[in-house]
Design an enzyme around this catalytic site. Structure first.
Site, PDB file in Angstrom:
ATOM      1  N   SER A  20      -3.037  -0.692   3.828  1.00 38.27           N
ATOM      2  CA  SER A  20      -3.486   0.444   3.012  1.00 38.27           C
ATOM      3  C   SER A  20      -3.252   0.187   1.527  1.00 38.27           C
ATOM      4  CB  SER A  20      -2.704   1.686   3.468  1.00 38.27           C
ATOM      5  OG  SER A  20      -3.040   2.825   2.711  1.00 38.27           O
ATOM      6  N   ASP A  41       1.977  -5.087   8.545  1.00 42.73           N
ATOM      7  CA  ASP A  41       2.132  -3.637   8.394  1.00 42.73           C
ATOM      8  C   ASP A  41       2.498  -3.111   9.785  1.00 42.73           C
ATOM      9  OD1 ASP A  41       0.773  -1.571   6.019  1.00 42.73           O
ATOM     10  OD2 ASP A  41       1.377  -0.670   7.930  1.00 42.73           O
ATOM     11  N   ASP A  63       7.282  -4.072  11.559  1.00 42.84           N
ATOM     12  CA  ASP A  63       8.020  -2.934  10.995  1.00 42.84           C
ATOM     13  C   ASP A  63       9.087  -3.519  10.077  1.00 42.84           C
ATOM     14  OD1 ASP A  63       9.738  -0.875  10.375  1.00 42.84           O
ATOM     15  OD2 ASP A  63       9.792  -0.045  12.409  1.00 42.84           O
ATOM     16  N   TYR A 156      13.622   8.317  -2.984  1.00 42.42           N
ATOM     17  CA  TYR A 156      12.602   7.312  -3.327  1.00 42.42           C
ATOM     18  C   TYR A 156      13.020   6.544  -4.591  1.00 42.42           C
ATOM     19  CZ  TYR A 156       7.874   5.569  -4.481  1.00 42.42           C
ATOM     20  OH  TYR A 156       6.785   4.784  -4.783  1.00 42.42           O
ATOM     21  N   LYS A 160      13.891   2.551  -5.107  1.00 37.99           N
ATOM     22  CA  LYS A 160      13.111   1.705  -6.009  1.00 37.99           C
ATOM     23  C   LYS A 160      13.995   1.073  -7.096  1.00 37.99           C
ATOM     24  CE  LYS A 160       9.091   2.193  -4.035  1.00 37.99           C
ATOM     25  NZ  LYS A 160       8.494   1.033  -3.332  1.00 37.99           N
TER      26      LYS A 160
HETATM   27  N1  LIG Z   1       0.593   4.996  -5.018  1.00 42.66           N
HETATM   28  C1  LIG Z   1       1.423   5.100  -6.031  1.00 42.66           C
HETATM   29  O1  LIG Z   1       1.254   5.931  -6.943  1.00 42.66           O
HETATM   30  C2  LIG Z   1       2.601   4.186  -6.134  1.00 42.66           C
HETATM   31  C3  LIG Z   1       3.310   4.165  -7.347  1.00 42.66           C
HETATM   32  C4  LIG Z   1       4.406   3.334  -7.459  1.00 42.66           C
HETATM   33  C5  LIG Z   1       4.796   2.533  -6.396  1.00 42.66           C
HETATM   34  N2  LIG Z   1       4.089   2.577  -5.231  1.00 42.66           N
HETATM   35  C6  LIG Z   1       4.562   1.716  -4.149  1.00 42.66           C
HETATM   36  O2  LIG Z   1       3.527   0.845  -3.751  1.00 42.66           O
HETATM   37  C7  LIG Z   1       3.691   0.520  -2.373  1.00 42.66           C
HETATM   38  C8  LIG Z   1       2.390   0.770  -1.639  1.00 42.66           C
HETATM   39  O3  LIG Z   1       2.093   2.143  -1.742  1.00 42.66           O
HETATM   40  P1  LIG Z   1       0.630   2.734  -1.528  1.00 42.66           P
HETATM   41  O4  LIG Z   1       0.439   3.755  -2.574  1.00 42.66           O
HETATM   42  O5  LIG Z   1      -0.349   1.653  -1.347  1.00 42.66           O
HETATM   43  O6  LIG Z   1       0.889   3.541  -0.169  1.00 42.66           O
HETATM   44  P2  LIG Z   1       0.081   3.565   1.214  1.00 42.66           P
HETATM   45  O7  LIG Z   1       0.701   4.690   1.964  1.00 42.66           O
HETATM   46  O8  LIG Z   1      -1.369   3.560   0.963  1.00 42.66           O
HETATM   47  O9  LIG Z   1       0.484   2.181   1.885  1.00 42.66           O
HETATM   48  C9  LIG Z   1       1.775   1.921   2.323  1.00 42.66           C
HETATM   49  C10 LIG Z   1       1.702   1.018   3.534  1.00 42.66           C
HETATM   50  O10 LIG Z   1       3.050   0.701   3.944  1.00 42.66           O
HETATM   51  C11 LIG Z   1       3.071   0.721   5.350  1.00 42.66           C
HETATM   52  N3  LIG Z   1       4.411   0.951   5.868  1.00 42.66           N
HETATM   53  C12 LIG Z   1       5.171   2.061   5.759  1.00 42.66           C
HETATM   54  N4  LIG Z   1       6.322   1.903   6.420  1.00 42.66           N
HETATM   55  C13 LIG Z   1       6.289   0.668   6.967  1.00 42.66           C
HETATM   56  C14 LIG Z   1       7.187  -0.061   7.778  1.00 42.66           C
HETATM   57  N5  LIG Z   1       8.355   0.452   8.182  1.00 42.66           N
HETATM   58  N6  LIG Z   1       6.852  -1.310   8.142  1.00 42.66           N
HETATM   59  C15 LIG Z   1       5.660  -1.836   7.759  1.00 42.66           C
HETATM   60  N7  LIG Z   1       4.776  -1.190   7.018  1.00 42.66           N
HETATM   61  C16 LIG Z   1       5.078   0.055   6.613  1.00 42.66           C
HETATM   62  C17 LIG Z   1       2.127   1.861   5.734  1.00 42.66           C
HETATM   63  O11 LIG Z   1       1.724   1.766   7.088  1.00 42.66           O
HETATM   64  C18 LIG Z   1       1.012   1.673   4.726  1.00 42.66           C
HETATM   65  O12 LIG Z   1       0.000   0.850   5.232  1.00 42.66           O
HETATM   66  C19 LIG Z   1       4.867   1.354  -1.870  1.00 42.66           C
HETATM   67  O13 LIG Z   1       6.038   0.569  -1.893  1.00 42.66           O
HETATM   68  C20 LIG Z   1       4.954   2.465  -2.893  1.00 42.66           C
HETATM   69  O14 LIG Z   1       6.244   3.011  -2.968  1.00 42.66           O
HETATM   70  C21 LIG Z   1       2.998   3.383  -5.070  1.00 42.66           C
END
Ligand SMILES: NC(=O)c1ccc[n+]([C@@H]2O[C@H](COP(=O)([O-])OP(=O)(O)OC[C@H]3O[C@@H](n4cnc5c(N)ncnc54)[C@H](O)[C@@H]3O)[C@@H](O)[C@H]2O)c1
Length: 254
Positions: A20, A41, A63, A156, A160
């Site tokens: 994702s 994932d 996981d 969170y 981070k």
């Molecule tokens: N979207 C934002 O605004 C944003 C901002 C800063 C940081 N981030 C970070 O970027 C990263 C990706 O976020 P995103 O926005 O693409 O979110 P998203 O929810 O679209 O994707 C996250 C993915 O991580 C996977 N995941 C969750 N728990 C898991 C586990 N235990 N084992 C394996 N896979 C697992 C989910 O299945 C998902 O596919 C995250 O670390 C998030 O904290 C996102």
């Protein structure tokens, strides 16, 4: 000559969170630049969809909260492709928000398990293999929350901030082995993680984020994938232990 350093031909990249958002975009960017990509994932259905977007891939449902599964992921990558040049630890969850006084222990544990321990296991497994290879680049996903310390997001943000310090320690340990370790601290990016409300609520959040951005922009997954590609590639050969902040100018720490 300089552009060549962005090319990833002959390199193998492992990407967690590849089903994702930012993880998927990073996997596609690394593949477009020529890398063979190992897609990891826990969401197997969406992982298969990413696989359709990435040329030379290996799908390994994982996981990241389970050390044995992360070790097995990296071992599978080596078995299949012969090496691991890039480990992008992107998997993460937003988890329970709300005031610190209301956060229950199980919710806290869950966020720390995925966002902090999960990255730790990825760094650990990658350093093991890359240390033997005497080369590699590890890219961890932090967040702009490490600068903003937003109320209601303690678990969170703690996780981070932990990723950012883990990155620096790992960079110190990895440097002598030829392994670079950096992290990305994205601002607000439109992904399933942040699309958690009615369309009207989402429009309000995006308008607020646009206002906070010096550029008046809301980020897209590709904005972060490009940063991941830079840190993964030899274009960043002089960078280690750093936090890269693609955040639209919402925070500008000195
Ligand atoms: N979207 C934002 O605004 C944003 C901002 C800063 C940081 N981030 C970070 O970027 C990263 C990706 O976020 P995103 O926005 O693409 O979110 P998203 O929810 O679209 O994707 C996250 C993915 O991580 C996977 N995941 C969750 N728990 C898991 C586990 N235990 N084992 C394996 N896979 C697992 C989910 O299945 C998902 O596919 C995250 O670390 C998030 O904290 C996102």
């Amino acid at each position: 000559m300089t552009l060549e350093r962005f090319r990833m031909e002959g390199k193998v990249a492992v990407v967690t969170g590849a089903a994702s958002g930012i993880g998927r975009a990073s996997a596609v960017a690394l593949s477009d630049a020529g890398a063979r990509v190992v897609l990891a994932d826990r969401d197997e259905e969406n992982l298969e969809k990413t696989a359709l977007m990435v040329d030379d891939n290996l799908v390994v449902p994982t996981d990241v909260t389970k050390k044995a599964e992360v070790d097995a992921l990296v071992d599978r990558a080596v078995e299949h492709f012969g090496r691991v040049d890039v480990m992008a630890n992107v998997a993460g969850i937003m988890g329970a928000g709300g005031p610190i006084v209301d956060i229950d222990e199980a919710a806290l544990d869950r966020v720390l398990a995925v966002n902090l321990k999960g990255v730790f296991f990825g760094v650990q497994a990658a350093l093991r293999v890359m240390g033997e290879q005497r080369s590699g680049s590890i890219v961890n996903m932090a967040s702009a929350a490490i600068d903003a310390a937003p109320a209601g997001l303690a678990a969170y943000s703690m996780a981070k901030a932990g990723v950012a310090i883990l990155t620096r320690v790992a960079a110190q340990e990895g440097g002598p082995m030829g392994v670079r370790v950096n992290c990305v601290a994205p601002g607000f990016i439109v992904t399933p993680m942040t699309q958690r409300g009615t369309p009207e609520q989402m429009a309000n959040v995006e308008a607020m984020m646009r206002k906070r951005s010096a550029l008046g922009l809301v980020g897209e997954p590709d904005d972060i994938a490009n940063a991941v590609l830079y840190l993964a590639s030899d274009a960043s050969r002089f960078m280690t232990g750093q936090v890269l902040r693609p955040n639209g100018g919402t925070a500008m720490p000195a």
